[in-house]
Motif scaffolding. Structure first.
Motif, PDB file in Angstrom:
ATOM      1  N   ALA A 167       0.577  -0.758  -0.204  1.00  0.00           N
ATOM      2  CA  ALA A 167       0.270  -0.296   0.023  1.00  0.00           C
ATOM      3  C   ALA A 167       1.194   1.229  -0.007  1.00  0.00           C
ATOM      4  O   ALA A 167       0.636   2.447  -0.758  1.00  0.00           O
ATOM      5  CB  ALA A 167      -1.225   0.211   1.041  1.00  0.00           C
ATOM      6  N   VAL A 168       2.044   0.854   0.755  1.00  0.00           N
ATOM      7  CA  VAL A 168       2.454   2.901   1.129  1.00  0.00           C
ATOM      8  C   VAL A 168       3.575   3.069   0.115  1.00  0.00           C
ATOM      9  O   VAL A 168       3.195   4.084  -0.450  1.00  0.00           O
ATOM     10  CB  VAL A 168       3.736   2.181   2.205  1.00  0.00           C
ATOM     11  N   PRO A 169       3.810   1.942  -0.726  1.00  0.00           N
ATOM     12  CA  PRO A 169       5.274   2.548  -1.925  1.00  0.00           C
ATOM     13  C   PRO A 169       3.852   2.778  -2.925  1.00  0.00           C
ATOM     14  O   PRO A 169       4.455   4.064  -3.403  1.00  0.00           O
ATOM     15  CB  PRO A 169       5.197   1.147  -2.318  1.00  0.00           C
ATOM     16  N   ARG A 170       2.900   2.155  -3.612  1.00  0.00           N
ATOM     17  CA  ARG A 170       1.951   2.798  -4.234  1.00  0.00           C
ATOM     18  C   ARG A 170       1.304   4.472  -3.795  1.00  0.00           C
ATOM     19  O   ARG A 170       1.290   5.016  -4.671  1.00  0.00           O
ATOM     20  CB  ARG A 170       0.501   1.844  -4.456  1.00  0.00           C
ATOM     21  N   VAL A 171       0.756   4.631  -3.007  1.00  0.00           N
ATOM     22  CA  VAL A 171       0.271   5.775  -1.960  1.00  0.00           C
ATOM     23  C   VAL A 171       1.766   6.790  -2.970  1.00  0.00           C
ATOM     24  O   VAL A 171       1.052   7.861  -2.973  1.00  0.00           O
ATOM     25  CB  VAL A 171       0.311   5.886  -0.827  1.00  0.00           C
ATOM     26  N   ALA A 172       2.971   6.409  -1.770  1.00  0.00           N
ATOM     27  CA  ALA A 172       4.252   7.390  -2.547  1.00  0.00           C
ATOM     28  C   ALA A 172       4.520   7.743  -3.978  1.00  0.00           C
ATOM     29  O   ALA A 172       4.716   9.403  -3.979  1.00  0.00           O
ATOM     30  CB  ALA A 172       5.427   7.256  -1.804  1.00  0.00           C
ATOM     31  N   ALA A 173       4.585   6.521  -4.724  1.00  0.00           N
ATOM     32  CA  ALA A 173       4.242   7.277  -6.138  1.00  0.00           C
ATOM     33  C   ALA A 173       3.152   8.036  -6.718  1.00  0.00           C
ATOM     34  O   ALA A 173       3.117   8.966  -7.248  1.00  0.00           O
ATOM     35  CB  ALA A 173       4.435   5.475  -6.661  1.00  0.00           C
ATOM     36  N   ASP A 174       2.288   7.453  -6.414  1.00  0.00           N
ATOM     37  CA  ASP A 174       1.187   8.072  -6.719  1.00  0.00           C
ATOM     38  C   ASP A 174       1.002   9.701  -6.648  1.00  0.00           C
ATOM     39  O   ASP A 174       1.215  10.922  -7.013  1.00  0.00           O
ATOM     40  CB  ASP A 174      -0.141   7.411  -5.795  1.00  0.00           C
ATOM     41  N   VAL A 175       1.810   9.777  -4.937  1.00  0.00           N
ATOM     42  CA  VAL A 175       1.548  11.370  -4.623  1.00  0.00           C
ATOM     43  C   VAL A 175       3.407  12.638  -5.189  1.00  0.00           C
ATOM     44  O   VAL A 175       3.138  13.537  -5.842  1.00  0.00           O
ATOM     45  CB  VAL A 175       2.011  11.705  -2.952  1.00  0.00           C
ATOM     46  N   LEU A 176       3.998  11.767  -5.271  1.00  0.00           N
ATOM     47  CA  LEU A 176       4.989  11.989  -5.922  1.00  0.00           C
ATOM     48  C   LEU A 176       5.038  12.324  -7.469  1.00  0.00           C
ATOM     49  O   LEU A 176       4.922  13.871  -8.125  1.00  0.00           O
ATOM     50  CB  LEU A 176       6.697  10.938  -5.895  1.00  0.00           C
TER      51      LEU A 176
END
Length: 397
Positions: free
Chosen positions: A339-348
């Motif tokens: 979940a977290v890498p997906r969120v980080a990549a999406d926000v970035l």
């Protein structure tokens, strides 16, 4: 579940935020200039990092990741890790809280002999050396640890290591003096008892650092290397815990480590959102600030929602580790890694889009952070492996 920080953690958090503002963020352009002038093949540590380390130690912001040293729980350390993630190339190293050293120190702390701790753990805790963890291999699907083909063979009072590894983070740094190598010591044994871990000093004959691999074109200061082991002989006392214990050690290593990784990734996402909002407030298109345009407002709102949800899942996981142990948190440990890498990549990605051409340049930290966030969906086990684990737990329940 109570996510309130302890008084000690609140004090550390206040000190850390002040340290970031006064020392770490101003050091970023100094670090970048030094590395640009040194060139991508130079993996020496820019001197400014040693200055940061000295200041962090002076403030007591040192080895905060290890509960027996800092007195912090996993839940207490989580928001501190997030803050360091806002400057991923500098802050974790400054606090002696950067991977792979943190995981290696945890392994030596939990499973090392007294002699191993004195030889390797003490200088790691002191920040005098660095280390690497050698598991992934180029010739097999390393997402399945049972595929590992590097051999660790007993020969009298020694073990002999043969094989190839790659994506070994930290190996290019001249300060990296020891590798924890995972390989097969009993190829015919039960699937989860075939592997062992052994300490291999960097200067051991037969150990060759073949090359440092770039990530999306970026060469990290510590490097991510391909290694070759050819009849590498080390004393039998270098074996960690015992033959066949490699898989169990790896599982123990990854629980708290995933909290650290994921919270640092959320720190990158928070900084990306800060930059997105700042850019949106200061740029005008078609007569209106970007922040007043509906499409950009949606990007800002979606980013905030995603970060908050991901953070709550990580904090729940940290609470479970603290209160019920890593085994009881295994589903959540896999879930946050997806979940977290997906969120980080999406926000970035949203922040890059709002920055336009600047977003894909090195004038802002977004492109390099995006490379790290995207790579996180592969290292420490790809998304597919963790989704498989979550699904299996769900169907068993």
């Amino acid at each position: 579940m109570d996510f309130e920080l302890s008084a000690k953690a609140r004090e550390y958090l206040s000190d850390l935020n002040e340290f970031m503002d006064s020392h770490v963020y101003p050091a970023e352009p100094v670090y970048d200039r030094w590395r640009a002038e040194a060139g991508p093949d130079n993996h020496d540590l820019p001197p400014v990092v040693e200055d940061l380390k000295a200041e962090a130690r002076r403030r007591g912001l040192w080895n905060l990741f290890l509960p027996d040293v800092s007195g912090l729980s996993v839940s207490d350390y989580a928001p501190l890790a997030e803050v360091t993630g806002r400057s991923p190339g500098l802050a974790p190293q400054a606090l002696n809280c950067s991977a792979p050293d943190t995981g290696n120190m945890e392994v030596l702390h939990m499973f090392g002999t007294q002699r191993q701790r004195e030889r390797w753990l003490d200088p790691l805790l002191d920040g005098r050396i660095r280390s690497a963890f050698a598991m992934t291999e180029p010739d097999v699907a390393s997402s399945d640890a049972s595929n590992i083909s590097t051999s660790i063979t007993r020969d009298g009072d020694s073990y002999v290591v043969n094989g190839r590894k790659w994506w070994i983070s930290g190996a290019a740094d001249p300060r990296c003096e020891v590798f924890i190598v995972m390989g097969k010591s009993d190829p015919e044994g039960p699937a989860h008892r075939q592997q062992s871990m052994i300490l291999v000093p960097r200067d051991t004959p037969g150990l060759e650092i073949v090359r440092s691999l770039p990530v999306f074109g970026y060469q990290d200061q510590e490097g991510h290397c391909e290694l070759r082991f050819t009849d590498v002989r080390v004393p039998a006392e270098n074996l960690i815990s015992g033959e066949g214990e490699g898989f169990a050690i790896a599982q123990a290593r990854l629980g708290p480590g995933r909290i650290h990784h994921c919270m640092r990734a959320l720190g990158m996402a928070e900084r990306a959102l800060d930059l997105l909002v700042e850019r949106a407030n200061n740029r005008v298109a078609f007569g209106t600030p970007l922040a007043q345009q509906g499409m950009v407002q949606q990007q800002i709102a979606e980013s905030r929602l995603a970060i908050e949800q991901a953070r709550l899942l990580v904090l729940k996981t940290a609470w479970l580790i603290d209160n019920r142990g890593t085994k009881e948190a295994r589903t959540e440990i896999s879930a946050i890694k997806v979940a977290v890498p997906r969120v980080a990549a999406d926000v970035l990605d949203r922040a890059i889009q709002v920055h336009g051409g600047g977003g894909v340049s090195d004038d802002f930290p977004l492109a390099r952070m995006y490379a790290q966030a995207r790579a996180m969906r592969i290292f420490d086990g790809p998304d597919e492996v963790h989704l498989r684990s979550v699904a299996r737990q769900e169907t068993r329940r």
